[in-house]
Design a protein around this motif. Sequence first.
Motif, PDB file in Angstrom:
ATOM      1  N   ILE A 103       0.824  -1.238  -0.155  1.00 45.73           N
ATOM      2  CA  ILE A 103      -0.149  -0.056   0.002  1.00 45.73           C
ATOM      3  C   ILE A 103       0.892   1.212  -0.061  1.00 45.73           C
ATOM      4  N   VAL A 104       0.754   2.043  -0.946  1.00 50.79           N
ATOM      5  CA  VAL A 104       1.658   3.422  -1.232  1.00 50.79           C
ATOM      6  C   VAL A 104       0.964   4.415  -1.007  1.00 50.79           C
ATOM      7  N   GLY A 105      -0.434   4.413  -0.817  1.00 56.19           N
ATOM      8  CA  GLY A 105      -1.033   5.809  -0.485  1.00 56.19           C
ATOM      9  C   GLY A 105      -2.382   5.699   0.208  1.00 56.19           C
ATOM     10  N   HIS A 106      -2.765   6.354   1.139  1.00 52.91           N
ATOM     11  CA  HIS A 106      -4.368   6.470   1.601  1.00 52.91           C
ATOM     12  C   HIS A 106      -4.455   7.689   2.090  1.00 52.91           C
ATOM     13  N   GLN A 107      -5.609   8.163   1.488  1.00 50.00           N
ATOM     14  CA  GLN A 107      -6.212   9.420   2.004  1.00 50.00           C
ATOM     15  C   GLN A 107      -7.614   9.464   2.234  1.00 50.00           C
ATOM     16  N   ILE A 108      -8.261   9.896   3.361  1.00 53.20           N
ATOM     17  CA  ILE A 108      -9.583   9.955   3.512  1.00 53.20           C
ATOM     18  C   ILE A 108     -10.382  11.229   3.103  1.00 53.20           C
ATOM     19  N   ASN A 109     -11.206  11.252   2.370  1.00 52.04           N
ATOM     20  CA  ASN A 109     -11.942  12.553   2.048  1.00 52.04           C
ATOM     21  C   ASN A 109     -13.478  12.613   2.726  1.00 52.04           C
ATOM     22  N   LYS A 110     -13.902  13.498   3.379  1.00 52.71           N
ATOM     23  CA  LYS A 110     -15.237  13.530   3.970  1.00 52.71           C
ATOM     24  C   LYS A 110     -16.011  14.267   3.166  1.00 52.71           C
ATOM     25  N   LYS A 149     -19.763  11.573   4.740  1.00 50.11           N
ATOM     26  CA  LYS A 149     -19.727  10.153   4.485  1.00 50.11           C
ATOM     27  C   LYS A 149     -17.974  10.110   4.091  1.00 50.11           C
ATOM     28  N   ASN A 150     -17.443   8.915   4.729  1.00 48.10           N
ATOM     29  CA  ASN A 150     -15.879   8.874   4.627  1.00 48.10           C
ATOM     30  C   ASN A 150     -15.536   8.231   3.287  1.00 48.10           C
ATOM     31  N   VAL A 151     -14.914   8.737   2.393  1.00 47.85           N
ATOM     32  CA  VAL A 151     -14.448   8.014   1.155  1.00 47.85           C
ATOM     33  C   VAL A 151     -12.743   7.894   1.295  1.00 47.85           C
ATOM     34  N   HIS A 152     -12.376   6.537   1.364  1.00 46.02           N
ATOM     35  CA  HIS A 152     -11.123   6.160   1.252  1.00 46.02           C
ATOM     36  C   HIS A 152     -10.504   5.984  -0.118  1.00 46.02           C
ATOM     37  N   GLU A 186     -20.067   4.303   3.505  1.00 45.17           N
ATOM     38  CA  GLU A 186     -18.729   4.504   3.380  1.00 45.17           C
ATOM     39  C   GLU A 186     -18.432   3.858   2.086  1.00 45.17           C
ATOM     40  N   ILE A 187     -17.350   4.355   1.520  1.00 37.67           N
ATOM     41  CA  ILE A 187     -16.656   4.355   0.090  1.00 37.67           C
ATOM     42  C   ILE A 187     -15.330   3.876   0.042  1.00 37.67           C
ATOM     43  N   PHE A 188     -14.790   2.946  -0.484  1.00 39.93           N
ATOM     44  CA  PHE A 188     -13.378   2.782  -0.838  1.00 39.93           C
ATOM     45  C   PHE A 188     -13.119   2.766  -2.468  1.00 39.93           C
ATOM     46  N   VAL A 189     -12.236   3.456  -2.692  1.00 41.18           N
ATOM     47  CA  VAL A 189     -11.672   3.450  -4.171  1.00 41.18           C
ATOM     48  C   VAL A 189     -10.234   3.231  -4.261  1.00 41.18           C
ATOM     49  N   ILE A 190     -10.006   2.121  -4.738  1.00 48.55           N
ATOM     50  CA  ILE A 190      -8.693   1.563  -4.682  1.00 48.55           C
ATOM     51  C   ILE A 190      -8.144   1.454  -6.125  1.00 48.55           C
ATOM     52  N   GLY A 191      -6.761   2.153  -6.333  1.00 49.46           N
ATOM     53  CA  GLY A 191      -6.147   2.132  -7.489  1.00 49.46           C
ATOM     54  C   GLY A 191      -5.159   1.070  -7.412  1.00 49.46           C
ATOM     55  N   ILE A 192      -4.839   0.233  -8.452  1.00 51.52           N
ATOM     56  CA  ILE A 192      -3.837  -0.766  -8.115  1.00 51.52           C
ATOM     57  C   ILE A 192      -2.818  -0.895  -9.452  1.00 51.52           C
ATOM     58  N   LYS A 193      -1.695  -0.810  -8.884  1.00 50.58           N
ATOM     59  CA  LYS A 193      -0.635  -0.696  -9.982  1.00 50.58           C
ATOM     60  C   LYS A 193      -0.035  -2.109 -10.276  1.00 50.58           C
ATOM     61  N   ILE A 194      -0.162  -2.630 -11.308  1.00 48.86           N
ATOM     62  CA  ILE A 194       0.534  -4.031 -11.631  1.00 48.86           C
ATOM     63  C   ILE A 194       2.046  -3.847 -12.133  1.00 48.86           C
TER      64      ILE A 194
END
Length: 235
Positions: free
Chosen positions: A3-10, A19-22, A224-232
């Motif tokens: 995991i290289v980054g995590h931010q929470i936007n309200k 609502k928390n969006v990760h 609550e919402i989770f948005v995950i970008g994954i670099k292969i």
Amino acid sequence: MKIVGHQINKHLINLFDYKNVHFICVEINNIPNYAKELIESIKNTSWIDKLDVIGKLSYTETSFETIDKLVAIFSVSEDPISTDFGEYLISMTAGSSLEKLLSHEVLPLSELWKEKKSGNAGFDFHTITPRKLISFGEAKYSSVRNPYKAAIEQIVSFINHEKGNRDLPHLQIIAGKESIDNFLKGDKCYCAAFSLQNTQTFDGIIKKITSLTEFGDIIHAGNEIFVIGIKICHP
């Protein structure tokens, strides 16, 4: 997986609610070794052992047939990787990221417990949050672009067609009563996971995602919402 980054936007819904969006950024290195780890995870059928007699009878045969198919897909991790392998890779990595970062419980991959019919069968993966809310996840993979919009639009389509409701007979067995009770009260989460061409562009993608009308629809639909970008990463 790293995991290289995590931010929470309200995101403010009204004066009294937000609502928390990760937004989570992940890298996968050494695809062959990582594929072996995922194969072992797929083969782990301990979740079936925890079910009652009816659950075991219902899922044992379906699961083992699907496990054989998935192991075959994951055993061929060539470059470029196939679309099937890529989407399973995104699904399982997203679940593992939520487990590692936010202490979610990862449920078995959807295809292990529901028959896949023609067309889009519904959400790709599910987790349970520490608050016992079911998170419904959609995964998109592309070798040439960042398919975040496709993931967002698919989730909105599933919400509009109440695809989450169609999973309830299965989730009632494998997700636990408290999570189902929360769902019936209207409390649930959503996760959009997608392949990422470059981690350095993730902040820019976040801005694009938050400007989508469909993203606003998801925020209003979920707790609550989770948005995950994954670099292969390729050699």
